[in-house]
Design an enzyme around this catalytic site. Sequence first.
Site, short mmCIF file in Angstrom:
data_model
loop_
_atom_site.label_atom_id
_atom_site.label_comp_id
_atom_site.label_asym_id
_atom_site.label_seq_id
_atom_site.Cartn_x
_atom_site.Cartn_y
_atom_site.Cartn_z
N ASP A 124 -51.47 -21.21 -19.29
CA ASP A 124 -52.20 -20.06 -18.75
C ASP A 124 -52.99 -19.29 -19.79
O ASP A 124 -53.88 -18.53 -19.46
CB ASP A 124 -51.21 -19.08 -18.07
N ASP A 170 -42.76 -15.38 -24.86
CA ASP A 170 -43.84 -14.45 -24.61
C ASP A 170 -43.22 -13.07 -24.43
O ASP A 170 -42.20 -12.93 -23.75
CB ASP A 170 -44.61 -14.85 -23.36
N ARG A 187 -52.27 -4.15 -23.05
CA ARG A 187 -52.49 -3.95 -24.48
C ARG A 187 -53.95 -3.67 -24.78
O ARG A 187 -54.82 -4.33 -24.20
CB ARG A 187 -52.06 -5.20 -25.27
#
Length: 654
Positions: free
Chosen positions: A65, A120, A380
């Site tokens: 992804d 992750d 972020r």
Amino acid sequence: MAKGTVAYKILEKHLVKGKLIPGEEIGIKIDQTLTQDATGTMAYLQFEAMGVKRVKTELSVSYIDHNMLQTDFRNPDDHKYLMSVAKRYGIYLSKPGNGICHQVHVERFAVPGKTLIGSDSHTPTSGGVGMIAIGAGGLDVAAAMAGEPFFIKMPKIVGVKLTGKMPPWVTAKDIILELLRRLTVKGGLGKIFEYFGEGIKELSVPERATITNMGAELGATTSIFPSDEITREYLKAQGREEDWVEILPDPDAEYDEIIEINLSELEPLIAQPHSPDNVVPVRDIEGIKVDQVVIGSCTNSSFVDLMRTAKMLEGKRVHPDVVFAVAPGSKQALELITQNGALLNFLKAGARILETACGPCIGMGYAPPSGGVSLRSFNRNFEGRSGTKDAKVYLASPEVCVASAVTGEITDPRRFAERNGAKWIKVEMPEKFPYGDEAIIELLPEEEAEKVEIYRGPNIKPLPEFDPMPSSIEGEVALIVGDNITTDHIMPAGAKILPLRSNIYAISEYVYHYVDPEFVERAKNIRDVKKKASIIIGGENYGQGSSREHAALAPRFLGVRAVIAKSFARIHHTNLVNFGIIPLEFADKDDYQKFSLGDELRIDNVIEALKEERDIIVKNMTTGEEIRLTYNLAPRQREILLAGGLLNWIKSRQ
Ligand code: MIC
Ligand code: SF4
């Protein structure tokens, strides 16, 4: 002791080592793992090196992804490697286009009461369905796939009590932004945030997942919601009702700390450049012109987000000066808005539809223009992460994004609603989601799996070997940085660097690339000419943000043997240990001042100090000063450091 809380109950069931006392190291059994392509190739190379025949978890999923630009052979070669590894070792594979790992995991795999680690940092997203889900370095995930327990310091369990009722146009994103406003990006260190109270009944699973996802920005170990009727309804609509178990906190559950948020008092919030905790009410900065707007990322691109914003756009058009894009979080969400026609609202408004992937969130395309303002529904906004160094990135709910895309300037959605007659809608969950598993590759039977050959393209380079810890470190200060250094600073991502994730030799050329372009040459000179170690001096919360272990592995390859900082972020601290870099802390934080670039340093008796758990003294040979350092390392971690890293340690025990 936080007994009776949801988090405690799950940890207790999975405990294999240690005691559930905050600050003590515990080992927990891991039921599920996830990886994504950018960290996955390295994780699987490490897993292969462990010599295990098949994964030992209940379920492991490999997602593709992050890097889907495929500008040359390297990236598709990596995908082919990941596909062959998945087939060979009994791992589900989610193909490119199926969606962002965290969103797909919540939809199709997350199970209440189970444990998950993922390579992750946003793995805690699955905490939205009542699971203990933790972000980790790839090597830790590889070890969990090989059946090893996962080790963490037992966090404090903080109860976040949600009271009151969210007014229209206030969303789940505003709850987590409010926490970031109050606690900052280091406020969650060593903590699990567990949500409870009347207010949680208002939140659907995708909304809960927005909150647990962005809890990562607090530096928290993880975040979790109870598994209740809302969870059951959601899993039922996913065709997975049998995965549901009820997990509620006991009525007398005691949290280590309690934070209360009165939802009735919240208003739409926005994080300003360049940190997710730089939060203010949207109304305070209304009117700033925006160049681009995007809804997407693992935080806010669920079916609920897409439905509500599609409704807001009915009959409206994006402002002529704004480029607006939508990147649905999963194929499932995209299928749903295609079926019910909501996709058409985006198209008619003039939106650009991006692939269901991380995309712009990690600087893979859709960079803002020079000095441009980009408003995103992401988690972020570190400087330069978008791909444009001088861009100003703001973070807010998808509703704020859409209001601003139409007006061309940062706009409070309440004012937008007044002026444009947009209606707030409560998005009802479908009775049955289109499962959308067509792009998930199923497991092969064991006999067939054993015959699968692993594909390795020329971009996949073997792992470098590392020495054990020397008895004294002779080094030089190779870099001095300030507070809140992110792993994006240390090992940037983006379209140029991300394709090098399977090649440590090539990617290490970019360590600290945008912070100090001369760092790599300096470190190589210290390593190859002066035959010494590089030492980095850091401030508070060193290594916050992403879980990428390349931010430890590549510096280690360049000869970094120690980082001396005021404090460390959790995942990076573990990654440093895993690759044999010793994370040291100033006994007195003011000593940070006592170092200059190029100072010659000497740390004697490292092995003895680590073995006997004594403080370490660093001698600054240039100034003649001696400075006392401490460390926060469990006995197992000290052994790993002595062995030169986790892989060496695992091999030494076989
Ligand atoms: C991120 O959001 O920074 C990433 C890209 O998802 C990283 C993982 C990586 O660097 O590959 C993360 O959050 O761990
Ligand atoms: Fe992908 Fe961004 Fe989520 Fe990281 S934060 S997993 S890059 S969408």
